[in-house]
Design an enzyme around this catalytic site. Structure first.
Site, PDB file in Angstrom:
ATOM      1  N   ILE A   1      15.786  25.601  35.968  1.00 26.30           N
ATOM      2  CA  ILE A   1      15.314  25.757  37.218  1.00 26.30           C
ATOM      3  C   ILE A   1      13.654  26.220  36.751  1.00 26.30           C
ATOM      4  O   ILE A   1      13.744  27.059  35.918  1.00 26.30           O
ATOM      5  CB  ILE A   1      15.843  26.994  38.198  1.00 26.30           C
ATOM      6  CG1 ILE A   1      14.930  26.968  39.570  1.00 26.30           C
ATOM      7  CG2 ILE A   1      16.085  28.081  37.627  1.00 26.30           C
ATOM      8  CD1 ILE A   1      15.561  27.693  40.634  1.00 26.30           C
TER       9      ILE A   1
ATOM     10  N   GLU B   1      23.245  30.323  33.364  1.00 25.94           N
ATOM     11  CA  GLU B   1      23.011  31.295  32.514  1.00 25.94           C
ATOM     12  C   GLU B   1      21.487  31.539  32.292  1.00 25.94           C
ATOM     13  O   GLU B   1      20.820  30.788  32.679  1.00 25.94           O
ATOM     14  CB  GLU B   1      23.181  30.577  30.970  1.00 25.94           C
ATOM     15  CG  GLU B   1      24.747  30.077  30.847  1.00 25.94           C
ATOM     16  CD  GLU B   1      24.865  29.061  29.770  1.00 25.94           C
ATOM     17  OE1 GLU B   1      23.779  28.733  29.070  1.00 25.94           O
ATOM     18  OE2 GLU B   1      25.801  28.742  29.386  1.00 25.94           O
TER      19      GLU B   1
ATOM     20  N   ASN C   1      14.662  37.629  30.712  1.00 27.21           N
ATOM     21  CA  ASN C   1      13.774  36.820  31.699  1.00 27.21           C
ATOM     22  C   ASN C   1      14.346  37.698  33.080  1.00 27.21           C
ATOM     23  O   ASN C   1      14.943  37.293  33.837  1.00 27.21           O
ATOM     24  CB  ASN C   1      14.411  35.267  31.920  1.00 27.21           C
ATOM     25  CG  ASN C   1      13.597  34.811  32.872  1.00 27.21           C
ATOM     26  OD1 ASN C   1      13.012  35.211  33.592  1.00 27.21           O
ATOM     27  ND2 ASN C   1      13.738  33.227  33.105  1.00 27.21           N
TER      28      ASN C   1
ATOM     29  N   TYR D   1      18.036  36.097  40.961  1.00 27.53           N
ATOM     30  CA  TYR D   1      19.447  35.877  40.937  1.00 27.53           C
ATOM     31  C   TYR D   1      20.217  37.096  41.603  1.00 27.53           C
ATOM     32  O   TYR D   1      21.130  36.736  42.565  1.00 27.53           O
ATOM     33  CB  TYR D   1      19.977  35.459  39.885  1.00 27.53           C
ATOM     34  CG  TYR D   1      19.579  34.135  38.945  1.00 27.53           C
ATOM     35  CD1 TYR D   1      18.961  33.092  39.813  1.00 27.53           C
ATOM     36  CD2 TYR D   1      19.058  34.300  37.688  1.00 27.53           C
ATOM     37  CE1 TYR D   1      18.318  32.047  39.268  1.00 27.53           C
ATOM     38  CE2 TYR D   1      18.482  33.065  37.147  1.00 27.53           C
ATOM     39  CZ  TYR D   1      18.212  32.062  37.864  1.00 27.53           C
ATOM     40  OH  TYR D   1      17.505  30.930  37.271  1.00 27.53           O
TER      41      TYR D   1
END
Length: 148
Positions: free
Chosen positions: A70, A104, A109, A116
């Site tokens: 993404i 993953e 990050n 998420y």
């Protein structure tokens, strides 16, 4: 006009492969990228006025989906497009009776991990020294969102 989602195919993939290369420390080859645009993978792009904003690539196996990649264009980060892309994926999965979404993410990050977390993903496992990085290796966090 608001941003539009479209299926990402080999035929329209050139600008998204460029985004992929910009968004990765060790990008996939063009062949791998194109292979990920065929079944069992599915991919969507997000555009505004013919400007590529981002995309995602995912793979379906039975009632599970793995988010493979993404990316939001660096010029458009921080504008909620990552959230829009992830929500599109969640909607797609809910409409197709998917039970779990796996991914993953690099432990460094923080923006993605926050995205998420806010979407309901939970940390399942940590893979030590998984990703190549400028400093050698970096851990991967394995996360899952249980839908059903």
């Amino acid at each position: 006009m608001k941003p539009q989602f479209s299926p990402l195919t080999i035929q329209n993939s050139d600008p998204y492969f460029e985004l992929h290369k910009q968004g990765q420390y060790s990008p996939w080859s063009r062949k791998i990228f194109e292979d990920c645009l065929t079944k069992p993978y599915f991919a969507y792009s997000l555009d505004h006025d013919n400007q590529p904003l981002g995309y995602y690539i995912a793979m379906t196996v039975l009632d599970e989906v793995t988010l493979m990649d993404i990316v939001v264009s660096s010029a458009h980060q921080g504008n909620g497009f990552g959230k829009s892309l992830l929500q599109h994926l969640l909607d797609h999965c809910n409409q197709n009776n998917i039970q779990q979404i796996w991914l993953e993410v690099r432990e460094s990050n923080a923006a993605a991990i926050n995205l998420y977390d806010n979407a309901g993903f939970i940390l399942v496992e940590q893979r030590v020294n998984y990703y190549p990085s400028a400093k050698g290796k970096e851990d991967a966090l394995i996360m899952c969102c249980y839908l059903g």
